[in-house]
Design a protein around this motif. Structure first.
Motif, PDB file in Angstrom:
ATOM      1  N   ALA A  69       0.852  -1.203   0.000  1.00 31.20           N
ATOM      2  CA  ALA A  69       0.000   0.000   0.000  1.00 31.20           C
ATOM      3  C   ALA A  69       0.886   1.251   0.000  1.00 31.20           C
ATOM      4  O   ALA A  69       2.003   1.230   0.504  1.00 31.20           O
ATOM      5  CB  ALA A  69      -0.911   0.000   1.221  1.00 31.20           C
ATOM      6  N   ASP A  70       0.367   2.324  -0.546  1.00 32.78           N
ATOM      7  CA  ASP A  70       1.173   3.543  -0.688  1.00 32.78           C
ATOM      8  C   ASP A  70       1.040   4.482   0.514  1.00 32.78           C
ATOM      9  O   ASP A  70       0.977   5.692   0.348  1.00 32.78           O
ATOM     10  CB  ASP A  70       0.804   4.268  -1.986  1.00 32.78           C
ATOM     11  CG  ASP A  70       1.955   5.155  -2.474  1.00 32.78           C
ATOM     12  OD1 ASP A  70       3.079   4.996  -1.975  1.00 32.78           O
ATOM     13  OD2 ASP A  70       1.716   5.996  -3.356  1.00 32.78           O
ATOM     14  N   TRP A  71       0.982   3.917   1.697  1.00 31.51           N
ATOM     15  CA  TRP A  71       1.050   4.711   2.930  1.00 31.51           C
ATOM     16  C   TRP A  71       1.720   3.873   3.997  1.00 31.51           C
ATOM     17  O   TRP A  71       1.767   2.649   3.915  1.00 31.51           O
ATOM     18  CB  TRP A  71      -0.333   5.213   3.362  1.00 31.51           C
ATOM     19  CG  TRP A  71      -1.290   4.136   3.771  1.00 31.51           C
ATOM     20  CD1 TRP A  71      -1.412   3.558   5.008  1.00 31.51           C
ATOM     21  CD2 TRP A  71      -2.257   3.488   2.957  1.00 31.51           C
ATOM     22  NE1 TRP A  71      -2.385   2.600   5.015  1.00 31.51           N
ATOM     23  CE2 TRP A  71      -2.924   2.530   3.757  1.00 31.51           C
ATOM     24  CE3 TRP A  71      -2.643   3.600   1.624  1.00 31.51           C
ATOM     25  CZ2 TRP A  71      -3.935   1.700   3.279  1.00 31.51           C
ATOM     26  CZ3 TRP A  71      -3.648   2.779   1.149  1.00 31.51           C
ATOM     27  CH2 TRP A  71      -4.286   1.855   1.967  1.00 31.51           C
ATOM     28  N   GLU A  72       2.275   4.568   4.983  1.00 29.78           N
ATOM     29  CA  GLU A  72       3.010   3.907   6.057  1.00 29.78           C
ATOM     30  C   GLU A  72       2.074   3.039   6.897  1.00 29.78           C
ATOM     31  O   GLU A  72       0.956   3.451   7.196  1.00 29.78           O
ATOM     32  CB  GLU A  72       3.664   4.947   6.977  1.00 29.78           C
ATOM     33  CG  GLU A  72       4.596   5.913   6.280  1.00 29.78           C
ATOM     34  CD  GLU A  72       5.926   5.317   5.892  1.00 29.78           C
ATOM     35  OE1 GLU A  72       6.206   4.140   6.231  1.00 29.78           O
ATOM     36  OE2 GLU A  72       6.705   6.019   5.232  1.00 29.78           O
ATOM     37  N   PRO A  73       2.533   1.854   7.312  1.00 29.29           N
ATOM     38  CA  PRO A  73       1.703   1.024   8.185  1.00 29.29           C
ATOM     39  C   PRO A  73       1.606   1.636   9.581  1.00 29.29           C
ATOM     40  O   PRO A  73       2.529   2.316  10.045  1.00 29.29           O
ATOM     41  CB  PRO A  73       2.446  -0.310   8.222  1.00 29.29           C
ATOM     42  CG  PRO A  73       3.857   0.017   7.867  1.00 29.29           C
ATOM     43  CD  PRO A  73       3.798   1.215   6.961  1.00 29.29           C
ATOM     44  N   GLY A  74       0.492   1.376  10.250  1.00 26.41           N
ATOM     45  CA  GLY A  74       0.265   1.925  11.584  1.00 26.41           C
ATOM     46  C   GLY A  74       1.337   1.554  12.581  1.00 26.41           C
ATOM     47  O   GLY A  74       1.749   2.386  13.404  1.00 26.41           O
ATOM     48  N   TRP A  75       1.840   0.313  12.529  1.00 25.59           N
ATOM     49  CA  TRP A  75       2.862  -0.098  13.492  1.00 25.59           C
ATOM     50  C   TRP A  75       4.109   0.772  13.373  1.00 25.59           C
ATOM     51  O   TRP A  75       4.722   1.115  14.381  1.00 25.59           O
ATOM     52  CB  TRP A  75       3.208  -1.593  13.362  1.00 25.59           C
ATOM     53  CG  TRP A  75       3.829  -2.013  12.060  1.00 25.59           C
ATOM     54  CD1 TRP A  75       3.184  -2.552  10.994  1.00 25.59           C
ATOM     55  CD2 TRP A  75       5.215  -1.937  11.692  1.00 25.59           C
ATOM     56  NE1 TRP A  75       4.088  -2.815   9.973  1.00 25.59           N
ATOM     57  CE2 TRP A  75       5.330  -2.451  10.384  1.00 25.59           C
ATOM     58  CE3 TRP A  75       6.360  -1.489  12.338  1.00 25.59           C
ATOM     59  CZ2 TRP A  75       6.557  -2.526   9.711  1.00 25.59           C
ATOM     60  CZ3 TRP A  75       7.585  -1.565  11.668  1.00 25.59           C
ATOM     61  CH2 TRP A  75       7.664  -2.080  10.376  1.00 25.59           C
ATOM     62  N   TRP A  76       4.465   1.170  12.145  1.00 23.10           N
ATOM     63  CA  TRP A  76       5.648   1.995  11.946  1.00 23.10           C
ATOM     64  C   TRP A  76       5.386   3.427  12.430  1.00 23.10           C
ATOM     65  O   TRP A  76       6.233   4.051  13.067  1.00 23.10           O
ATOM     66  CB  TRP A  76       6.088   1.952  10.492  1.00 23.10           C
ATOM     67  CG  TRP A  76       7.254   2.836  10.158  1.00 23.10           C
ATOM     68  CD1 TRP A  76       7.349   3.658   9.089  1.00 23.10           C
ATOM     69  CD2 TRP A  76       8.492   2.981  10.874  1.00 23.10           C
ATOM     70  NE1 TRP A  76       8.563   4.315   9.102  1.00 23.10           N
ATOM     71  CE2 TRP A  76       9.281   3.908  10.191  1.00 23.10           C
ATOM     72  CE3 TRP A  76       9.009   2.426  12.037  1.00 23.10           C
ATOM     73  CZ2 TRP A  76      10.557   4.297  10.616  1.00 23.10           C
ATOM     74  CZ3 TRP A  76      10.275   2.804  12.463  1.00 23.10           C
ATOM     75  CH2 TRP A  76      11.040   3.721  11.760  1.00 23.10           C
ATOM     76  N   LEU A  77       4.198   3.941  12.166  1.00 26.23           N
ATOM     77  CA  LEU A  77       3.845   5.266  12.686  1.00 26.23           C
ATOM     78  C   LEU A  77       3.864   5.262  14.213  1.00 26.23           C
ATOM     79  O   LEU A  77       4.317   6.225  14.838  1.00 26.23           O
ATOM     80  CB  LEU A  77       2.471   5.692  12.165  1.00 26.23           C
ATOM     81  CG  LEU A  77       2.362   5.858  10.646  1.00 26.23           C
ATOM     82  CD1 LEU A  77       0.917   6.117  10.249  1.00 26.23           C
ATOM     83  CD2 LEU A  77       3.279   6.954  10.142  1.00 26.23           C
ATOM     84  N   ASN A  78       3.393   4.178  14.827  1.00 32.21           N
ATOM     85  CA  ASN A  78       3.416   4.061  16.288  1.00 32.21           C
ATOM     86  C   ASN A  78       4.849   4.045  16.814  1.00 32.21           C
ATOM     87  O   ASN A  78       5.170   4.742  17.784  1.00 32.21           O
ATOM     88  CB  ASN A  78       2.676   2.805  16.749  1.00 32.21           C
ATOM     89  CG  ASN A  78       1.190   2.882  16.485  1.00 32.21           C
ATOM     90  OD1 ASN A  78       0.622   3.954  16.315  1.00 32.21           O
ATOM     91  ND2 ASN A  78       0.556   1.726  16.435  1.00 32.21           N
ATOM     92  N   LEU A  79       5.726   3.259  16.180  1.00 27.45           N
ATOM     93  CA  LEU A  79       7.120   3.207  16.618  1.00 27.45           C
ATOM     94  C   LEU A  79       7.795   4.568  16.456  1.00 27.45           C
ATOM     95  O   LEU A  79       8.537   5.003  17.342  1.00 27.45           O
ATOM     96  CB  LEU A  79       7.905   2.153  15.830  1.00 27.45           C
ATOM     97  CG  LEU A  79       7.655   0.699  16.189  1.00 27.45           C
ATOM     98  CD1 LEU A  79       8.402  -0.215  15.222  1.00 27.45           C
ATOM     99  CD2 LEU A  79       8.057   0.408  17.620  1.00 27.45           C
ATOM    100  N   ARG A  80       7.543   5.230  15.331  1.00 30.00           N
ATOM    101  CA  ARG A  80       8.144   6.560  15.108  1.00 30.00           C
ATOM    102  C   ARG A  80       7.661   7.565  16.136  1.00 30.00           C
ATOM    103  O   ARG A  80       8.383   8.498  16.481  1.00 30.00           O
ATOM    104  CB  ARG A  80       7.835   7.064  13.696  1.00 30.00           C
ATOM    105  CG  ARG A  80       8.652   6.340  12.666  1.00 30.00           C
ATOM    106  CD  ARG A  80       8.673   6.986  11.301  1.00 30.00           C
ATOM    107  NE  ARG A  80       7.656   7.965  11.045  1.00 30.00           N
ATOM    108  CZ  ARG A  80       7.092   8.184   9.866  1.00 30.00           C
ATOM    109  NH1 ARG A  80       7.439   7.460   8.828  1.00 30.00           N
ATOM    110  NH2 ARG A  80       6.186   9.102   9.717  1.00 30.00           N
TER     111      ARG A  80
END
Length: 140
Positions: A69-80
């Protein structure tokens, strides 16, 4: 992608992730799986995501491909966002923090991942964002 299609995509992913976690699958598409649990950056709720990984010394390398998918996954946004996280492999649970690999480290790991783990390049070729390669490193 419309908001509705994205919402459906996220819902399907969450249901699939829950089924994989409940079944305790340890492999997917011939690769090893870990369960990454992050804390939702807005909800504060735990979110568990099965991820293909590559063991690299004392860290686990994962890719924020989001299934192409052309957007960041939620888990990565959470880690960031700096939320708490843990990796579960089998019965072992390890608190971790995530760091995006850059430069030569990313290039070398990207090549290793594509050669030994999964064809992530096919995802990269169809999205406009640069897919993050993330090191999950034990805390402490």
């Amino acid at each position: 992608m419309s908001r509705m299609k994205r919402r459906i995509y996220v819902t399907v992913n969450r249901v699939t992730n829950a089924v994989v976690a409940r079944l305790g699958l340890r492999r997917f598409r011939g690769a090893d799986l870990l369960m990454l649990t992050t804390t939702g950056r807005t909800t504060g709720e735990p979110r568990t995501t099965p991820l293909i990984y590559h063991a690299d010394g004392d860290r686990w390398i994962v890719v924020a491909s989001n299934g192409g998918a052309d957007w960041e996954p939620g888990w990565w946004l959470n880690l960031r966002a700096g939320t708490a996280a843990e990796v579960t492999i089998g019965d072992e649970v390890t608190p971790v923090h995530g760091t995006e690999l850059t430069g030569t480290d990313r290039e070398q790991m990207w090549a290793t991942l594509n050669d030994q783990v999964f064809d992530y390049q096919s995802y990269q070729d169809k999205v406009s964002r640069t897919i993050a390669v993330v090191a999950l490193t034990p805390v402490g």
